[in-house]
Design a protein around this motif. Structure first.
Motif, PDB file in Angstrom:
ATOM      1  N   SER A   7       2.661  12.421  -1.773  1.00  0.00           N
ATOM      2  CA  SER A   7       3.566  13.068  -0.811  1.00  0.00           C
ATOM      3  C   SER A   7       4.953  12.450  -0.956  1.00  0.00           C
ATOM      4  CB  SER A   7       3.056  12.838   0.605  1.00  0.00           C
ATOM      5  OG  SER A   7       3.176  11.464   0.931  1.00  0.00           O
ATOM      6  N   ALA A   8       5.950  13.092  -0.336  1.00  0.00           N
ATOM      7  CA  ALA A   8       7.326  12.571  -0.374  1.00  0.00           C
ATOM      8  C   ALA A   8       7.369  11.140   0.155  1.00  0.00           C
ATOM      9  CB  ALA A   8       8.253  13.472   0.425  1.00  0.00           C
ATOM     10  N   ASP A   9       6.615  10.887   1.194  1.00  0.00           N
ATOM     11  CA  ASP A   9       6.590   9.551   1.804  1.00  0.00           C
ATOM     12  C   ASP A   9       5.957   8.521   0.855  1.00  0.00           C
ATOM     13  OD1 ASP A   9       6.747   7.777   4.188  1.00  0.00           O
ATOM     14  OD2 ASP A   9       4.558   7.786   3.914  1.00  0.00           O
ATOM     15  N   GLN A  10       4.877   8.926   0.194  1.00  0.00           N
ATOM     16  CA  GLN A  10       4.222   8.034  -0.773  1.00  0.00           C
ATOM     17  C   GLN A  10       5.135   7.782  -1.979  1.00  0.00           C
ATOM     18  OE1 GLN A  10       0.661  10.492  -1.138  1.00  0.00           O
ATOM     19  NE2 GLN A  10      -0.577   8.815  -0.294  1.00  0.00           N
ATOM     20  N   ILE A  11       5.840   8.808  -2.406  1.00  0.00           N
ATOM     21  CA  ILE A  11       6.742   8.678  -3.560  1.00  0.00           C
ATOM     22  C   ILE A  11       7.858   7.697  -3.243  1.00  0.00           C
ATOM     23  CG2 ILE A  11       8.506   9.924  -4.901  1.00  0.00           C
ATOM     24  CD1 ILE A  11       6.533  12.355  -4.847  1.00  0.00           C
ATOM     25  N   HIS A 105       1.750   0.182  -5.399  1.00  0.00           N
ATOM     26  CA  HIS A 105       1.871  -0.641  -6.597  1.00  0.00           C
ATOM     27  C   HIS A 105       2.990  -0.173  -7.538  1.00  0.00           C
ATOM     28  CE1 HIS A 105      -2.214  -1.604  -5.288  1.00  0.00           C
ATOM     29  NE2 HIS A 105      -2.253  -2.612  -6.140  1.00  0.00           N
ATOM     30  N   GLY A 106       3.674  -1.150  -8.154  1.00  0.00           N
ATOM     31  CA  GLY A 106       4.582  -0.889  -9.274  1.00  0.00           C
ATOM     32  C   GLY A 106       4.134  -1.785 -10.415  1.00  0.00           C
ATOM     33  N   ILE A 172      -1.699   5.362 -10.547  1.00  0.00           N
ATOM     34  CA  ILE A 172      -1.313   4.193  -9.751  1.00  0.00           C
ATOM     35  C   ILE A 172      -0.766   4.665  -8.412  1.00  0.00           C
ATOM     36  CG2 ILE A 172       0.948   4.140 -10.941  1.00  0.00           C
ATOM     37  CD1 ILE A 172       0.818   1.029 -10.641  1.00  0.00           C
ATOM     38  N   GLY A 173      -0.972   3.864  -7.390  1.00  0.00           N
ATOM     39  CA  GLY A 173      -0.510   4.232  -6.055  1.00  0.00           C
ATOM     40  C   GLY A 173      -0.945   3.167  -5.074  1.00  0.00           C
TER      41      GLY A 173
END
Ligand code: MF3
Ligand code: CO
Ligand code: CO
Length: 262
Positions: A7-11, A105-106, A172-173
């Protein structure tokens, strides 16, 4: 068996985590010199991530991994464990950073050459980086993952290197490793179709010699069977409406498209 669409928020949270991971690689750069131990690099990164970024180093205790970063030197392919061994001139090291910020995560890694770069080592590292960029440049809605793996493999093998098969990129997320698996080899027009809002890594491991690997008794460190050098570069990506955003892009790479073969 589904690939998440963020979602936009997750992005937004993925962007922040990706930027922090990239910042760690920029921060550590001046420290990656002859005489430093990989334990010292681990400690500097750990303290920066925890104290400055107020983030979490994802590798620490991940399935029992004992340190906060992965450091893979010379014939180590990936998942090298920081130790009290000093880097020396002529060594080449991959530092792989994964941070968790606000639950997301990044994940990114790059190669560092110690001292005056050896021509063969530099060429291997450059081919692995270009292989990553070739993959990234193909990312957009409608493209199948197999086509990306195929392009990475075709390019690397044309340069007379081999591609490791046992480890791959990943979704990833909120999880470190999500679906899909992103193979760095394969057949064009196979596999899942990319859609806007997917997040995943590409992280090809390219070997100077044969592709075969083994895992050391420490259960983590992956090395080449023939003890020849291996190189890896990694980015975390977002599929956009018409292409790709590199969430872990560093300033030094802003002209990454210039590295694509013409
Ligand atoms: N950062 C690695 C990757 O790119 C995974 C490391 S797992 C660890 O997927 F436990 F070794 F940290
Ligand atoms: Co990864
Ligand atoms: Co990584």
């Amino acid at each position: 068996m589904t690939v998440q669409i963020k979602s936009a928020d997750q992005i937004e949270k993925m962007r922040i985590a990706g930027k922090l991971a990239a910042d760690v690689l920029d921060m550590i750069k001046p420290h990656v010199i002859a005489g430093i131990t990989t334990d010292e690099l681990d400690k500097i990164c750990h303290e920066f991530i925890v104290d400055e970024q107020k983030a979490i180093p994802a590798p620490l205790n991940y399935h029992g991994f004992p340190k906060s970063i992965c450091t893979s030197v010379n014939h180590q392919v990936c998942h090298g464990i920081p130790s009290n061994k000093k880097l020396k001139k002529g060594d080449v090291i991959n530092i792989d950073i994964t941070v968790i910020k606000d639950g997301f995560h990044g994940d990114t890694s790059k190669m560092f050459l110690i001292g005056k770069p050896n021509v063969a080592t530099l060429r291997l590292s450059d081919v692995a980086q270009t292989a990553l960029y070739i993959g990234i440049n193909m990312v957009k809605p409608g493209v199948k993952l197999g086509s990306i793996g195929h392009a990475i493999q075709t390019y690397s093998e044309a340069q007379h290197y081999s591609v490791v098969r046992e480890y791959c990129g990943h979704g990833i997320g909120e999880q470190f490793h999500e679906e899909p698996q992103v193979l760095h080899y394969g057949k064009a027009d196979t596999g899942i179709t990319l859609k806007e809002g997917m997040c995943f890594t590409i992280e090809p491991m390219v070997n100077q010699g044969k592709r075969h690997i083994k895992v050391l008794p420490d259960k983590w460190t992956v090395i080449t069977k023939d003890h020849k050098l291996s190189a890896q570069w990694e980015h975390t990506l977002l599929v956009t409406a018409d292409g790709v955003d590199i969430l872990t892009l560093r300033d030094e790479e802003k002209d990454w498209r210039d590295k694509l073969p013409s």
